[in-house]
Design an enzyme around this catalytic site. Structure first.
Site, PDB file in Angstrom:
ATOM      1  CG  ASP A   6     -37.617  82.470  15.478  1.00 29.25           C
ATOM      2  OD1 ASP A   6     -37.951  83.636  15.764  1.00 29.25           O
ATOM      3  OD2 ASP A   6     -37.583  82.053  14.304  1.00 29.25           O
ATOM      4  CB  SER A   7     -42.079  83.156  15.227  1.00 30.75           C
ATOM      5  OG  SER A   7     -41.261  83.489  14.125  1.00 30.75           O
ATOM      6  N   GLY A  44     -44.202  88.946  14.232  1.00 27.90           N
ATOM      7  CA  GLY A  44     -43.992  90.363  13.934  1.00 27.90           C
ATOM      8  C   GLY A  44     -45.242  91.142  13.558  1.00 27.90           C
ATOM      9  CB  CYS A 103     -37.498  85.734  18.351  1.00 27.02           C
ATOM     10  SG  CYS A 103     -38.950  86.646  17.828  1.00 27.02           S
ATOM     11  CG  ASN A 104     -33.932  90.253  15.412  1.00 26.71           C
ATOM     12  OD1 ASN A 104     -32.979  90.951  15.665  1.00 26.71           O
ATOM     13  ND2 ASN A 104     -33.804  89.114  14.745  1.00 26.71           N
ATOM     14  CB  THR A 105     -40.533  89.965  16.859  1.00 30.81           C
ATOM     15  OG1 THR A 105     -40.214  89.998  15.456  1.00 30.81           O
ATOM     16  CG2 THR A 105     -41.871  90.595  17.093  1.00 30.81           C
ATOM     17  CB  CYS A 160     -36.350  89.106  10.825  1.00 28.90           C
ATOM     18  SG  CYS A 160     -37.434  87.658  10.869  1.00 28.90           S
ATOM     19  CB  THR A 161     -33.654  84.728  13.617  1.00 29.63           C
ATOM     20  OG1 THR A 161     -35.019  84.504  14.004  1.00 29.63           O
ATOM     21  CG2 THR A 161     -32.926  85.456  14.720  1.00 29.63           C
ATOM     22  CG  HIS A 162     -37.964  83.445   9.907  1.00 32.17           C
ATOM     23  ND1 HIS A 162     -38.241  83.766  11.213  1.00 32.17           N
ATOM     24  CD2 HIS A 162     -38.680  82.321   9.642  1.00 32.17           C
ATOM     25  CE1 HIS A 162     -39.091  82.874  11.713  1.00 32.17           C
ATOM     26  NE2 HIS A 162     -39.369  81.983  10.781  1.00 32.17           N
TER      27      HIS A 162
HETATM   28  N1  DGL Z   1     -37.705  85.380  13.449  1.00 36.67           N
HETATM   29  C1  DGL Z   1     -38.333  86.367  14.248  1.00 36.67           C
HETATM   30  C2  DGL Z   1     -37.555  87.623  14.372  1.00 36.67           C
HETATM   31  O1  DGL Z   1     -36.343  87.536  14.464  1.00 36.67           O
HETATM   32  C3  DGL Z   1     -39.815  86.559  14.127  1.00 36.67           C
HETATM   33  C4  DGL Z   1     -40.395  86.600  12.775  1.00 36.67           C
HETATM   34  C5  DGL Z   1     -41.892  86.611  12.839  1.00 36.67           C
HETATM   35  O2  DGL Z   1     -42.468  85.612  13.224  1.00 36.67           O
HETATM   36  O3  DGL Z   1     -42.497  87.649  12.516  1.00 36.67           O
HETATM   37  O4  DGL Z   1     -38.085  88.694  14.428  1.00 36.67           O
END
Ligand code: DGL
Length: 266
Positions: free
Chosen positions: A13-14, A46, A76-78, A187-189
């Protein structure tokens, strides 16, 4: 490098967001060896261009390839949206999206409409809408993008005003457009601060795609005869950011045995 059932799974992930996926995966597949890479130095993904994201993910997939991964989980969804737009990368192992499994789960819930709160890249890609409508034609998707929430979480701004303020803005803007019963934290965060979402909109059910992705991972490994039969797998965690934050977030999420988080720049 060839892989077999004893080979590790890569998760990336990021930053700390993918720990929400790691948590589910370890609960479901405790025998797997896992290598996690959180690229906080490049967070937020993102707000980046497709070209930048391609270069970043190439380095990460090369790293997992060099470690002989049998599979990589895009926590990571992005970048899952990126691979949906551009096709899955050809890297010698499967890269599992986080979007398709939750779209399948949603079809089983039979909702007529759903909200999606995510990074701007994910919302603008239209991939949630596309895959949800593929799995359940007729379901309407309401998207809301945030340019800042992933970064606020990834810099550990817990306890201040910034995270609750942004969560409140996102939920109230989305719910003022449509009174929704279900919203995907895409978004996984965001599930790291799910308490803030529940406080901002207690009437809404918030869905975390990590559970469906862990199930899809388990199913894929079983189909390919690649499930690791050992009782307890090893966990290695690397970040290009600050290891202390990973240890703190792992604690918040109740992830045990994270050990020493190593600093690594790819
Ligand atoms: N956690 C990531 C996601 O699921 C990326 C968030 C990011 O760095 O913008 O999209």
């Amino acid at each position: 490098m060839t892989h077999n059932l004893n080979s590790p799974i890569g998760i990336y992930d990021s930053g700390v967001g993918g720990l929400t996926v790691l948590r589910r995966l370890r609960a479901l597949l405790p025998g797997e060896d896992i290598i996690y890479f959180g690229d906080s130095a490049n967070c937020p993904f993102g707000n980046r261009s497709r070209q930048e994201l391609n270069a970043i993910t190439q380095r990460i997939l090369d790293f997992f390839g060099s470690r002989g991964a049998k599979l990589t989980v895009s926590a990571c969804n992005t970048t899952s949206a990126l691979f949906q737009l551009e096709g899955e990368p050809d890297c010698g192992f499967k890269v599992l999206s986080i979007i398709e499994p939750i779209a399948g789960h949603l079809a089983r819930l039979g909702l007529e409409e759903v909200g999606v709160i995510a990074t701007e890249f994910t919302v603008n890609s239209g991939m949630y809408e596309k895959l949800i409508q593929k799995a359940s034609p007729g379901t309407k998707v309401w998207g809301q993008g945030s340019p800042s929430l992933a970064r606020l979480v990834d810099t550990g701004r817990f306890g201040g005003d910034e995270i609750p303020t942004e969560v409140h803005r996102l939920t109230s803007e989305l719910l003022s457009r449509r009174a929704l019963s279900h919203i995907i934290l895409a978004c996984t965060h965001y599930p790291i601060v799910d308490g803030e979402f529940m406080m901002a909109a207690p009437e809404v059910t918030f869905l975390d795609p990590a559970a469906s992705q862990a199930e899809a991972t388990s199913q894929l490994l079983a189909e390919q005869g690649l499930l690791n039969p050992q009782a307890k797998g090893k966990l290695e965690v690397y970040t290009s950011g600050h290891p202390a934050l990973f240890e703190e977030v792992a604690g918040r999420l109740g992830i045990e045995g994270i050990g020493r988080v190593e600093h690594l720049v790819l």
